[in-house]
Design a protein around this motif. Structure first.
Motif, PDB file in Angstrom:
ATOM      1  N   GLU A   1       3.034  -0.331   5.591  1.00  0.00           N
ATOM      2  CA  GLU A   1       3.452  -1.338   6.156  1.00  0.00           C
ATOM      3  C   GLU A   1       2.758  -1.434   7.652  1.00  0.00           C
ATOM      4  O   GLU A   1       3.899  -1.280   8.668  1.00  0.00           O
ATOM      5  N   GLY A   2       2.001  -2.035   8.196  1.00  0.00           N
ATOM      6  CA  GLY A   2       1.034  -1.643   9.199  1.00  0.00           C
ATOM      7  C   GLY A   2       0.909  -0.846   9.985  1.00  0.00           C
ATOM      8  O   GLY A   2      -0.013  -0.231   9.173  1.00  0.00           O
ATOM      9  N   ASP A   3       1.328  -0.076  10.973  1.00  0.00           N
ATOM     10  CA  ASP A   3       0.923   1.256  11.069  1.00  0.00           C
ATOM     11  C   ASP A   3       2.672   1.882  10.931  1.00  0.00           C
ATOM     12  O   ASP A   3       2.755   3.213  11.464  1.00  0.00           O
ATOM     13  N   ASP A   4       3.320   1.636  10.287  1.00  0.00           N
ATOM     14  CA  ASP A   4       4.443   2.147  10.526  1.00  0.00           C
ATOM     15  C   ASP A   4       4.920   2.417   8.547  1.00  0.00           C
ATOM     16  O   ASP A   4       3.515   2.348   8.111  1.00  0.00           O
ATOM     17  N   ILE A   5       5.427   3.830   8.500  1.00  0.00           N
ATOM     18  CA  ILE A   5       5.449   4.215   7.215  1.00  0.00           C
ATOM     19  C   ILE A   5       6.636   4.555   6.842  1.00  0.00           C
ATOM     20  O   ILE A   5       7.807   4.626   8.068  1.00  0.00           O
TER      21      ILE A   5
ATOM     22  N   GLU B   1       1.110  -0.660  -0.309  1.00  0.00           N
ATOM     23  CA  GLU B   1      -0.213   0.173  -0.198  1.00  0.00           C
ATOM     24  C   GLU B   1       0.971   1.177  -0.074  1.00  0.00           C
ATOM     25  O   GLU B   1       2.163   1.193   0.851  1.00  0.00           O
ATOM     26  N   ARG B   2       0.387   1.896  -0.548  1.00  0.00           N
ATOM     27  CA  ARG B   2       1.461   3.630  -1.076  1.00  0.00           C
ATOM     28  C   ARG B   2      -0.036   5.118  -0.784  1.00  0.00           C
ATOM     29  O   ARG B   2      -0.917   4.315  -0.628  1.00  0.00           O
ATOM     30  N   ARG B   3       0.268   5.507  -0.056  1.00  0.00           N
ATOM     31  CA  ARG B   3      -0.336   7.047   0.057  1.00  0.00           C
ATOM     32  C   ARG B   3      -0.070   7.949  -0.052  1.00  0.00           C
ATOM     33  O   ARG B   3       1.810   7.940   0.102  1.00  0.00           O
ATOM     34  N   LEU B   4       0.044   9.215  -0.019  1.00  0.00           N
ATOM     35  CA  LEU B   4       0.240  10.616  -0.042  1.00  0.00           C
ATOM     36  C   LEU B   4       0.096  11.029   1.033  1.00  0.00           C
ATOM     37  O   LEU B   4      -0.927  11.426   1.150  1.00  0.00           O
ATOM     38  N   THR B   5       0.984  11.382   2.114  1.00  0.00           N
ATOM     39  CA  THR B   5       0.643  11.760   3.292  1.00  0.00           C
ATOM     40  C   THR B   5       1.396  13.043   3.696  1.00  0.00           C
ATOM     41  O   THR B   5       2.507  13.333   3.243  1.00  0.00           O
TER      42      THR B   5
ATOM     43  N   VAL C   1       1.173  10.056  15.722  1.00  0.00           N
ATOM     44  CA  VAL C   1       2.463   9.652  16.165  1.00  0.00           C
ATOM     45  C   VAL C   1       2.744   8.363  15.547  1.00  0.00           C
ATOM     46  O   VAL C   1       1.922   7.541  15.882  1.00  0.00           O
ATOM     47  N   VAL C   2       3.235   8.170  14.554  1.00  0.00           N
ATOM     48  CA  VAL C   2       3.836   7.269  13.985  1.00  0.00           C
ATOM     49  C   VAL C   2       4.386   5.547  14.610  1.00  0.00           C
ATOM     50  O   VAL C   2       4.325   4.648  15.427  1.00  0.00           O
ATOM     51  N   LYS C   3       5.428   6.716  14.869  1.00  0.00           N
ATOM     52  CA  LYS C   3       6.832   6.504  15.835  1.00  0.00           C
ATOM     53  C   LYS C   3       7.316   7.021  16.710  1.00  0.00           C
ATOM     54  O   LYS C   3       7.781   8.247  16.414  1.00  0.00           O
ATOM     55  N   LEU C   4       7.748   6.537  17.781  1.00  0.00           N
ATOM     56  CA  LEU C   4       9.080   7.512  18.888  1.00  0.00           C
ATOM     57  C   LEU C   4      10.376   6.568  18.383  1.00  0.00           C
ATOM     58  O   LEU C   4      10.795   5.740  18.553  1.00  0.00           O
TER      59      LEU C   4
END
Length: 616
Positions: free
Chosen positions: A106-110, A2-6, A50-53
């Motif tokens: 990929e899951g919750d990650d980008i 999956e790809r998206r513009l963000t 928040v994607v990740k810390l």
């Protein structure tokens, strides 16, 4: 994959290793407090995630570029305030980078180039500052009251191509909000561009003068030194006698641009006058008598004249962006504008005409991205609403062609979203609509079609909110308030339904006067009349719609809505049984949630009809 513009926000603590060396436990505690007590809330407030810390960093994404930049500014201002009583060597400061880019999910990650550029932008930001890419600067335009400093093209580590970087000033723009005694940055001149008058003597040329007005607004909005009133606000003055000084007071602008367009054969005359709204004096005025092929040059000259008169600095990239015409072919441009005018009327006849106009524009200029998007919209709508024989794969290919020509074209992402909705691929469609809105938060098409997609899925609250925003963007459109009438009734909002009905009837009456051959204003305006208790007029408008388009399936559907609301059960069900099996999936789904059919929903004929349709 999956790809998206963000919109991606990357933040990192300045001097983290030094702070840890001074007081490891204290630094970790303070950083946790800042994150949980301030940063997380601000990101959520701006619809971010928040994607990740990392140890000292944060990666977040936002559906809107404007939200991402607004959040970054509020974060830096808030952290600065929190540091006011903290010793200089113990302060937690962040650098922030914001980019608009394509990411892999990929899951919750980008991850991917979009994320990498944001991280590198953060690295070149000043301590306590914000660095953004050119794509972000373009999309923000004048929507935020901020000052941007063009840092030119920079080679960022491990990024193949140079990136034009802008620093965002986090200082308050207005002196009244400044806490220090330092002078505030100079306020940008503010301007409203009123709809240019069509002087051609032919109401059918209205699309052309409107198109020129919109293009001038778009070009001026690219100038960071100007504050430009949005198109949808400016167009509320269309067809109204105006006093420029009153307009200035109502909109809070220092200058107003007004003008006229006269198109005759291969010639065009455009006049423009820039007026000081405080005293009514003319700052600049000119008349351009040219060949029609010079229309883009005229728009360019008007924009540059305003910039020059208001003594605004025009950055090289802004100058280049303004000079980029949507097409080099004026005939293709004219066909595109005409197609867009037809598309907005939505009836089958006009959708077919719009499709022809867009196709002709593409024939004249095979690189015209917006015309491909228009073709895709027509095909999707004809398939969803009128069950025309259209291959969804071909519609998606048309939308993809538009995107291949301009990946940052909001219209093209919205078009792909509509096509995916037509194929009942709603989750993918949602991502495309979000991309469109991230690129252009004022896109009518994205809001309108995203609303229809939500209603077809039964997300009535969300559909209402999106339709409401569409109505704000295009206040002269009669269709959205008329559609909102039944939606508000479904949501138990009777007063909102009546307000929408009044607005819808007023606008539909005007449309019927301008285009008496078009049945659609009478079709959906009749439901608004019913909401106002005007039953006789509702019957008259329904009869008029069926007289104009007796074989139009959507006209029959809307007549069934009217008869159902009038408790004329047999007439409603006769029409519904006649039209609904032949209509597209979207219309069938719409009927399931349409409050107009509440009086017949429990009737055996109604239930048998949907059983037959569901069984195929």
């Amino acid at each position: 994959m999956e790809r998206r513009l963000t919109a991606i926000l990357a933040a990192d603590v300045v001097g983290y290793s030094r702070l840890m060396g001074i007081d490891e436990a204290g630094t970790l505690t303070t950083l946790k407090d800042v994150r949980t007590g301030f940063i997380d809330g601000k990101i959520a407030e701006h619809q971010g995630r928040v994607v990740k810390l990392t140890g000292d960093g944060i990666l977040a994404e936002f559906p809107s570029v404007v939200n991402a930049v607004a959040c970054a500014v509020e974060l830096q201002r808030g952290i600065r305030d929190r540091n006011a009583d903290v010793r200089q060597d113990r302060r937690i400061q962040f650098r922030i980078g914001v980019n608009l880019g394509d990411v892999i999910v990929e899951g919750d990650d980008i991850y991917g180039d979009g994320v990498n550029v944001a991280a590198r932008l953060e690295g070149v930001a000043k301590p306590g500052g914000i660095a953004i890419s050119h794509s972000v600067r373009d999309q923000v335009g004048n929507r935020l009251d901020l000052v941007f400093e063009d840092m030119g093209e920079q080679k960022l580590k491990n990024i193949e191509r140079p990136i034009r970087v802008y620093n965002v000033s986090v200082e308050q723009v207005t002196a009244r909000n400044s806490k220090s005694g330092a002078p505030a940055p100079e306020e940008r001149p503010s301007i409203a561009v009123l709809p240019f008058n069509n002087m051609s003597g032919d109401p059918e040329q209205e699309y052309f003068s409107d198109g020129i007005t919109e293009d001038i607004i778009t070009d001026l909005s690219k100038v960071s030194g100007l504050s430009v009133v949005a198109r949808h606000t400016a167009f509320t003055y269309k067809n109204r006698p105006v006093n420029v000084q009153e307009v200035g007071r109502e909109l809070g602008v220092a200058y107003v641009l007004e003008g006229s367009v006269r198109k005759a054969g291969a010639r065009v005359r455009v006049t423009g006058q820039l007026i000081n709204s405080k005293n009514g004096n003319h700052v600049w005025a000119d008349r351009f008598d040219r060949e029609l092929t010079d229309i883009f040059a005229i728009q360019d000259e008007i924009t540059h004249a305003i910039v020059e008169q208001l003594k605004v600095k025009l950055h090289p990239q802004e100058r280049k962006s303004i000079a980029q015409a949507p097409t080099d072919n004026i005939e293709a441009y004219t066909y595109y504008l005409k197609g867009r005018d037809f598309l907005n009327r939505r009836s089958k006849r006009y959708l077919q005409l719009a499709r022809q106009m867009f196709a002709k524009a593409v024939e004249l200029d095979p690189m015209y991205a917006r015309a491909y998007a228009g073709m895709a919209d027509c095909d999707s709508y004809l398939y969803m609403t009128y069950h025309e024989k259209v291959v969804i794969g071909e519609v998606l290919a048309t939308a993809e062609k538009a995107l291949s020509l301009d990946r940052n074209l909001a219209e093209a992402h919205a078009s792909r979203g509509v096509a995916l909705s037509a194929g009942q691929r709603y989750e993918e469609a949602k991502n495309e609509f979000k991309k469109a809105l991230a690129l252009d938060p004022d896109s009518y098409e994205a809001h309108y079609f995203y609303a229809r997609s939500n209603f077809a899925q039964g997300n009535v609250d969300r559909a209402a909110a999106l339709f409401e925003r569409a109505a704000e963007i295009r206040p002269g459109d009669y269709q959205v308030p008329c559609l909102l009438v039944s939606i508000y009734k479904s949501l138990g909002r009777p007063q909102d339904a009546k307000n929408a009905a009044r607005k819808g009837v007023e606008l539909a009456e005007r449309e019927l006067t301008l285009y008496p051959e078009d049945s659609r204003p009478a079709q959906i305006g009749s439901g608004a009349l019913l909401a106002l208790g005007e039953k006789d007029r509702a019957r008259e408008w329904t009869a008029r719609a069926l007289a104009i388009d007796p074989d139009d399936l959507v006209a029959q559907y809307n007549a069934a809505c009217t008869y159902s609301s009038l408790r004329d059960v047999d007439a409603a069900l006769d029409l519904l049984e006649q039209c609904l099996p032949k209509l597209g999936h979207e219309k069938v789904q719409w009927a399931k949630y349409d409050s107009d059919f509440d009086p017949v929903r429990n009737h055996p004929r109604y239930q048998r009809l949907f059983e037959r349709i569901d069984q195929g």
